[in-house]
Design a protein around this motif. Sequence first.
Motif, mmCIF file in Angstrom:
data_model
loop_
_atom_site.group_PDB
_atom_site.id
_atom_site.type_symbol
_atom_site.label_atom_id
_atom_site.label_comp_id
_atom_site.label_asym_id
_atom_site.label_seq_id
_atom_site.Cartn_x
_atom_site.Cartn_y
_atom_site.Cartn_z
ATOM 1 N N TYR A 219 5.373 -7.887 3.695
ATOM 2 C CA TYR A 219 5.634 -6.629 5.040
ATOM 3 C C TYR A 219 6.398 -7.394 5.916
ATOM 4 O O TYR A 219 6.408 -8.227 6.716
ATOM 5 C CB TYR A 219 4.056 -6.966 5.656
ATOM 6 C CG TYR A 219 2.902 -6.635 5.103
ATOM 7 C CD1 TYR A 219 2.750 -5.239 4.594
ATOM 8 C CD2 TYR A 219 1.882 -7.518 4.430
ATOM 9 C CE1 TYR A 219 1.546 -4.813 3.615
ATOM 10 C CE2 TYR A 219 0.736 -7.062 3.827
ATOM 11 C CZ TYR A 219 0.662 -5.795 3.362
ATOM 12 O OH TYR A 219 -0.298 -5.377 2.583
ATOM 13 N N ASN B 190 7.421 -6.030 8.507
ATOM 14 C CA ASN B 190 6.965 -5.611 9.929
ATOM 15 C C ASN B 190 6.023 -6.836 10.448
ATOM 16 O O ASN B 190 5.459 -6.695 11.606
ATOM 17 C CB ASN B 190 6.764 -4.478 10.294
ATOM 18 C CG ASN B 190 5.465 -4.034 9.494
ATOM 19 O OD1 ASN B 190 5.304 -4.588 8.367
ATOM 20 N ND2 ASN B 190 4.746 -3.257 9.924
ATOM 21 N N LEU C 151 -0.691 -2.553 8.984
ATOM 22 C CA LEU C 151 0.801 -3.060 8.452
ATOM 23 C C LEU C 151 1.261 -2.097 7.383
ATOM 24 O O LEU C 151 2.495 -1.790 7.605
ATOM 25 C CB LEU C 151 0.590 -4.336 7.724
ATOM 26 C CG LEU C 151 0.504 -5.719 8.369
ATOM 27 C CD1 LEU C 151 -0.108 -6.888 7.483
ATOM 28 C CD2 LEU C 151 1.995 -6.062 9.115
ATOM 29 N N GLU C 152 0.599 -1.513 6.574
ATOM 30 C CA GLU C 152 1.110 -0.370 5.733
ATOM 31 C C GLU C 152 1.345 1.015 6.354
ATOM 32 O O GLU C 152 1.641 1.668 5.647
ATOM 33 C CB GLU C 152 0.131 -0.256 4.665
ATOM 34 C CG GLU C 152 -0.079 -1.727 3.663
ATOM 35 C CD GLU C 152 -0.909 -1.654 2.608
ATOM 36 O OE1 GLU C 152 -1.866 -0.611 2.582
ATOM 37 O OE2 GLU C 152 -0.873 -2.673 1.878
ATOM 38 N N ASN C 153 0.796 1.028 7.707
ATOM 39 C CA ASN C 153 0.675 2.648 8.142
ATOM 40 C C ASN C 153 1.458 2.571 9.465
ATOM 41 O O ASN C 153 1.075 3.383 10.409
ATOM 42 C CB ASN C 153 -0.739 2.935 8.414
ATOM 43 C CG ASN C 153 -1.157 3.457 6.914
ATOM 44 O OD1 ASN C 153 -0.946 4.564 6.276
ATOM 45 N ND2 ASN C 153 -2.095 2.515 6.313
ATOM 46 N N PHE C 154 2.389 1.492 9.640
ATOM 47 C CA PHE C 154 2.864 1.366 11.170
ATOM 48 C C PHE C 154 4.288 0.823 10.624
ATOM 49 O O PHE C 154 4.434 0.020 9.982
ATOM 50 C CB PHE C 154 2.302 0.493 11.921
ATOM 51 C CG PHE C 154 2.910 0.344 13.333
ATOM 52 C CD1 PHE C 154 3.133 1.328 14.142
ATOM 53 C CD2 PHE C 154 3.115 -1.036 13.833
ATOM 54 C CE1 PHE C 154 3.775 1.056 15.466
ATOM 55 C CE2 PHE C 154 3.666 -1.304 14.883
ATOM 56 C CZ PHE C 154 3.980 -0.145 16.053
ATOM 57 N N ASN C 155 5.461 1.475 11.488
ATOM 58 C CA ASN C 155 6.776 1.151 11.347
ATOM 59 C C ASN C 155 7.193 0.224 12.344
ATOM 60 O O ASN C 155 8.503 0.114 12.470
ATOM 61 C CB ASN C 155 7.478 2.470 11.330
ATOM 62 C CG ASN C 155 7.306 3.267 10.119
ATOM 63 O OD1 ASN C 155 6.767 2.979 9.002
ATOM 64 N ND2 ASN C 155 7.213 4.701 10.382
ATOM 65 N N SER D 184 3.354 6.249 6.208
ATOM 66 C CA SER D 184 3.580 5.072 5.455
ATOM 67 C C SER D 184 4.448 4.023 6.165
ATOM 68 O O SER D 184 5.298 4.587 6.934
ATOM 69 C CB SER D 184 3.968 5.549 3.914
ATOM 70 O OG SER D 184 5.153 6.351 3.965
ATOM 71 N N ASN D 185 4.478 2.953 5.766
ATOM 72 C CA ASN D 185 5.466 2.109 6.248
ATOM 73 C C ASN D 185 6.742 2.133 5.665
ATOM 74 O O ASN D 185 7.177 1.883 4.426
ATOM 75 C CB ASN D 185 4.942 0.489 5.890
ATOM 76 C CG ASN D 185 5.844 -0.386 6.794
ATOM 77 O OD1 ASN D 185 6.998 -0.641 6.645
ATOM 78 N ND2 ASN D 185 4.834 -1.433 7.487
ATOM 79 N N THR D 186 7.949 2.430 6.550
ATOM 80 C CA THR D 186 9.260 2.507 6.213
ATOM 81 C C THR D 186 10.096 1.612 7.439
ATOM 82 O O THR D 186 10.881 2.171 8.199
ATOM 83 C CB THR D 186 9.923 3.890 6.154
ATOM 84 O OG1 THR D 186 9.584 4.487 7.436
ATOM 85 C CG2 THR D 186 9.107 4.602 5.189
ATOM 86 N N PHE D 187 9.743 0.518 7.576
ATOM 87 C CA PHE D 187 10.074 -0.373 8.623
ATOM 88 C C PHE D 187 11.436 -0.630 8.670
ATOM 89 O O PHE D 187 11.953 -0.953 7.650
ATOM 90 C CB PHE D 187 9.095 -1.784 8.721
ATOM 91 C CG PHE D 187 9.705 -2.801 9.636
ATOM 92 C CD1 PHE D 187 9.382 -2.510 11.070
ATOM 93 C CD2 PHE D 187 10.541 -3.817 9.194
ATOM 94 C CE1 PHE D 187 9.647 -3.164 12.020
ATOM 95 C CE2 PHE D 187 10.857 -4.754 10.472
ATOM 96 C CZ PHE D 187 10.588 -4.356 11.737
#
Length: 357
Positions: free
Chosen positions: A201, A203, A172-176, A2-5
């Motif tokens: 987003y 990121n 976008l939702e699965n890449f940091n 999950s995205n924790t950018f």
Amino acid sequence: MSNTFDLNKILRPHIISLAPYSSARDEYTGHTGIFLDANENPYGSATTENYNRYPDPYQAEIKQKLIALKNISSERIFLGNGSDEPIDLLTRATCTPGQDHVIIMPPTYGMYEVSASIHDVKIDKVSLTTDFQIDAESVIAAITPLTKIIWICSPNNPTGNVMQHEAIQTILENFNGLVVVDEAYVDFTDTPTWIQHLDKYPNLVVLQTFSKAWGLAGIRVGMCFASAEIVKILNKIKPPYNISLPAQKALLEGLDSVDKKDKMVAEILKERSSLCNMLQDLSLVIKIYPSDANFLLVQFEDAKAIMDYLIHETIIVRDRSRVHLCEGCLRITVGTKEENEVLIETLKKYQQKGVIV
């Protein structure tokens, strides 16, 4: 995943602590006064225009015009020497040479790979599907802890199609790391820009250009839209005066003529449809791919022979026949009505003669 950018986690450590070059115009941003700060020639220049003063390093006047046009704050706008500069700067800011990775999706714009190669950054390629769409599942599977940037071109070059919204959203939702959506051809499609999703987003980075719809390829100015945090980093590492004074003047003039730009875009779209119809009537054309750009990707029976013939007739198109998934294809920019008609007549002559010159 999950995205924790967190931008600091993907920046190269020395970029975070880097002290940027301080230009004379960082200390005073006004436009009037006696300027004795930058070692400029006070008498003007040896041209009809006065270019003796350095340009605004942050292009404030241009950004003021873009605020309304793009519905975005100036802190989220970065202007570069073409889109090539932000592509290079994003790579340099985040990717440690010999260590980090980027993901590209061929067939796509070549500068993503070139920039990575220049900086000795590993390139992981995840092919588009046979209908030139993103295989989001495979892209996510290709992500490693060393992946810093995923490059997406939409509308895509050289294929001309828009990438599916859901696929980009999934990435976008699965890449940091950074997801860069290059919208160089966005003016030629009805699909909304990804700029409107920047708040959602952190990121996301969106690239656009003045080279296509605006007809300003010669001044070399590209736009980058991102969080204020990312733009601050780009301003930190860019050359101090990256957009020349003549380019800024030309761009300010162009931005006062949005109606002219819109009229040119409408004419290009009209001619794109007409050119597509004329090409479909030629027996040597195998397939014309749908386009949301100012060009058509066309598959021919013998692309190389046709390319050679067109060059002989001084009609220059782009040979994409050796590009992944584009076998036998030429990329044809939409020209004026007269230019397109000359192209079609020349292809008809080739078709009738069946002879290579």
